[in-house]
Design an enzyme around this catalytic site. Structure first.
Site, PDB file in Angstrom:
ATOM      1  N   ASP A   1      13.682   9.912   0.490  1.00  8.88           N
ATOM      2  CA  ASP A   1      13.572   8.512   0.072  1.00  8.88           C
ATOM      3  C   ASP A   1      14.882   7.774   0.347  1.00  8.88           C
ATOM      4  O   ASP A   1      14.886   6.678   0.907  1.00  8.88           O
ATOM      5  CB  ASP A   1      13.230   8.448  -1.417  1.00  8.88           C
ATOM      6  CG  ASP A   1      13.229   7.032  -1.972  1.00  8.88           C
ATOM      7  OD1 ASP A   1      12.309   6.269  -1.644  1.00  8.88           O
ATOM      8  OD2 ASP A   1      14.160   6.690  -2.730  1.00  8.88           O
TER       9      ASP A   1
ATOM     10  N   GLY B   1      10.172  -0.058 -10.894  1.00  5.09           N
ATOM     11  CA  GLY B   1       9.501  -0.834 -11.939  1.00  5.09           C
ATOM     12  C   GLY B   1       8.563  -1.844 -11.315  1.00  5.09           C
ATOM     13  O   GLY B   1       8.915  -2.510 -10.344  1.00  5.09           O
TER      14      GLY B   1
ATOM     15  N   LYS C   1      16.176   4.559   3.116  1.00  6.07           N
ATOM     16  CA  LYS C   1      16.916   3.388   2.652  1.00  6.07           C
ATOM     17  C   LYS C   1      18.271   3.269   3.353  1.00  6.07           C
ATOM     18  O   LYS C   1      18.736   2.155   3.637  1.00  6.07           O
ATOM     19  CB  LYS C   1      17.096   3.464   1.136  1.00  6.07           C
ATOM     20  CG  LYS C   1      15.779   3.339   0.375  1.00  6.07           C
ATOM     21  CD  LYS C   1      15.947   3.574  -1.110  1.00  6.07           C
ATOM     22  CE  LYS C   1      14.625   3.421  -1.845  1.00  6.07           C
ATOM     23  NZ  LYS C   1      14.748   3.674  -3.297  1.00  6.07           N
TER      24      LYS C   1
ATOM     25  N   THR D   1       0.838  -1.187   0.000  1.00  8.31           N
ATOM     26  CA  THR D   1       0.000   0.000   0.000  1.00  8.31           C
ATOM     27  C   THR D   1       0.877   1.242   0.000  1.00  8.31           C
ATOM     28  O   THR D   1       2.093   1.167   0.208  1.00  8.31           O
ATOM     29  CB  THR D   1      -0.911   0.048   1.236  1.00  8.31           C
ATOM     30  OG1 THR D   1      -0.106   0.136   2.422  1.00  8.31           O
ATOM     31  CG2 THR D   1      -1.789  -1.199   1.315  1.00  8.31           C
TER      32      THR D   1
ATOM     33  N   GLU E   1       7.200  11.158  -9.271  1.00  7.69           N
ATOM     34  CA  GLU E   1       5.807  11.394  -8.931  1.00  7.69           C
ATOM     35  C   GLU E   1       5.441  12.842  -9.265  1.00  7.69           C
ATOM     36  O   GLU E   1       6.291  13.684  -9.554  1.00  7.69           O
ATOM     37  CB  GLU E   1       5.583  11.135  -7.437  1.00  7.69           C
ATOM     38  CG  GLU E   1       5.908   9.726  -6.984  1.00  7.69           C
ATOM     39  CD  GLU E   1       4.927   8.689  -7.506  1.00  7.69           C
ATOM     40  OE1 GLU E   1       3.805   9.075  -7.907  1.00  7.69           O
ATOM     41  OE2 GLU E   1       5.284   7.498  -7.526  1.00  7.69           O
TER      42      GLU E   1
ATOM     43  N   GLU F   1      13.069  -7.481   1.054  1.00  4.82           N
ATOM     44  CA  GLU F   1      14.191  -7.267   0.140  1.00  4.82           C
ATOM     45  C   GLU F   1      13.975  -6.062  -0.767  1.00  4.82           C
ATOM     46  O   GLU F   1      14.905  -5.309  -1.052  1.00  4.82           O
ATOM     47  CB  GLU F   1      14.400  -8.521  -0.725  1.00  4.82           C
ATOM     48  CG  GLU F   1      15.543  -8.411  -1.708  1.00  4.82           C
ATOM     49  CD  GLU F   1      16.888  -8.188  -1.049  1.00  4.82           C
ATOM     50  OE1 GLU F   1      17.484  -7.111  -1.259  1.00  4.82           O
ATOM     51  OE2 GLU F   1      17.343  -9.089  -0.311  1.00  4.82           O
TER      52      GLU F   1
ATOM     53  N   VAL G   1      14.814  -1.518  -0.483  1.00  8.49           N
ATOM     54  CA  VAL G   1      15.981  -0.679  -0.768  1.00  8.49           C
ATOM     55  C   VAL G   1      16.202  -0.503  -2.267  1.00  8.49           C
ATOM     56  O   VAL G   1      16.296   0.608  -2.766  1.00  8.49           O
ATOM     57  CB  VAL G   1      17.256  -1.247  -0.105  1.00  8.49           C
ATOM     58  CG1 VAL G   1      18.485  -0.431  -0.500  1.00  8.49           C
ATOM     59  CG2 VAL G   1      17.104  -1.258   1.409  1.00  8.49           C
TER      60      VAL G   1
ATOM     61  N   LYS H   1       9.236   0.985   2.458  1.00 10.44           N
ATOM     62  CA  LYS H   1      10.398   1.390   3.249  1.00 10.44           C
ATOM     63  C   LYS H   1      10.011   1.746   4.673  1.00 10.44           C
ATOM     64  O   LYS H   1      10.764   1.496   5.610  1.00 10.44           O
ATOM     65  CB  LYS H   1      11.070   2.602   2.596  1.00 10.44           C
ATOM     66  CG  LYS H   1      11.615   2.349   1.210  1.00 10.44           C
ATOM     67  CD  LYS H   1      12.177   3.609   0.582  1.00 10.44           C
ATOM     68  CE  LYS H   1      11.092   4.614   0.233  1.00 10.44           C
ATOM     69  NZ  LYS H   1      10.228   4.165  -0.881  1.00 10.44           N
TER      70      LYS H   1
END
Length: 351
Positions: free
Chosen positions: A222, A324, A226, A98, A211, A151, A154, A127
């Site tokens: 962001d 992607g 990470k 979500t 975005e 997984e 990141v 994240k």
């Protein structure tokens, strides 16, 4: 043969892509992996919620549009009812994909917590839950005999966490440096070609890399999340976002980027984690002008990469797609493979 039932929380690009993989490659996957997969629940803001313990017809679910809802189907409801589905589904694995607020990690943290409390394993590409509550959620998973896998949090489908955590065992990692945001890397590349920051961002948006509000990419928040994940997962740190100073690329001009290129250098937004001789771990996010011989200098476009500085191998670099829908869905599948391996190992220990 082992079997896993899945509940897809969120039916946007990533979980839809996972459903497509299961629909199109189910039999091949079963032969390759030694277990079968079936989707028994889906929730979606537009479609509502659907629970069918015998398995959902993915052809029909994937054909539904925003004008449809699950309300007319057996086990369907026009409302998403995420928590109800998570706690009551017959699925043993919850795929959480979500939208998540990067400040508080919600609603994903609550979704993950509810699943683990119910004894269900979780895979997520979010994240927020990992960076903001990873330690607590991992403890909860252990307490309830479940797995919490992430997984894709990141570098999407590029396996950076598992590579370092499993394949690089026995090495002492002293530094991690990464290009962890494909949008900012694409933008800097376009600026090197002479475009202004605004024009480069507009092109990134037109290509679907950025975005409508690119702030998290351009200002580095962001990457900050990470970096926290990398530090805590791979160097056993206990960092929060407040421990990671952050500078984005909005202060970099096309003139800066072009001048660096003329000198054989390239501007990159770099997330860095370092461990000193005392064992203390620090981290930062900032744009750096890298010399041509730096392992990250030649990473172009929307590609992500991480360079690990180690004691025995020197620098080990891995690069690949950092975004992607299909690539990110593969990260979910790789987590399900890890969940299955954990369950098989646990079952073997009990025998």
């Amino acid at each position: 043969m082992t079997h896993h039932d899945l509940a897809l929380i969120g039916f946007g690009g990533v979980n839809r892509a996972l459903a497509e993989i299961i629909r199109d490659r189910g039999e091949t996957l079963a032969d390759d992996l030694g277990f079968t997969l079936r989707v028994v629940a889906i929730t979606d803001l537009r479609l509502g919620s659907l629970m069918q313990s015998e398995g959902i017809d993915l052809h029909a679910a994937l054909a539904m549009t925003g004008a449809d809802t699950f309300a007319g189907l057996p086990g369907g409801d026009a409302e998403p009812r995420n928590h109800h589905v998570i706690r009551n589904t017959t699925a043993d694995v919850i795929s959480e994909a979500t939208f998540t607020n990067p400040i508080d990690g919600e609603p994903a943290i609550s979704h993950v917590r509810a699943a683990l409390e119910s004894g269900k394993s979780v895979t997520t590409t979010n994240k927020g839950p990992v960076a903001l509550a990873g330690a607590a959620l991992n403890r909860l998973a252990e307490e309830n005999g479940a797995s919490f896998e992430y997984e894709g949090s990141v570098m999407s489908g590029t396996p950076v966490l598992r590579l370092a955590g499993e394949t690089l065992k026995g090495l002492r990692i002293t530094r991690i440096q990464g290009i962890l945001n494909g949008t900012s890397n694409f933008v800097l590349g376009q600026m090197e070609a002479g475009k202004s920051l605004d024009d480069a961002v507009a092109e990134a948006q037109a290509l679907g890399y950025a975005e409508a509000d690119p702030t998290a990419d351009i200002e580095g928040s962001d990457v900050q999340l990470k970096v926290v994940i990398l530090a805590n997962e791979l160097l056993d740190a206990e960092l929060t976002t407040a421990d990671v100073p952050r500078t984005g690329i909005s202060g970099i001009t096309a003139t800066d980027v072009i001048a660096a290129a003329a000198a054989g250098e390239h501007w990159k937004l770099i997330g860095t984690v370092e461990r000193d001789e005392s064992g203390a771990v620090t981290a930062s996010v900032q744009p750096l002008s890298l010399s041509a011989d730096h392992p990250l200098a030649g990473i172009s476009g929307a590609t992500n990469a991480v360079a690990f500085t180690t004691d025995l191998l020197g620098t080990v670099t891995i690069s690949g797609p950092g975004a992607g829908r299909i690539e990110t869905a593969y990260a979910l599948l790789s987590d399900i493979i890890a969940i299955d391996a954990h369950q098989q190992s646990f079952a073997g220990a009990l025998r």
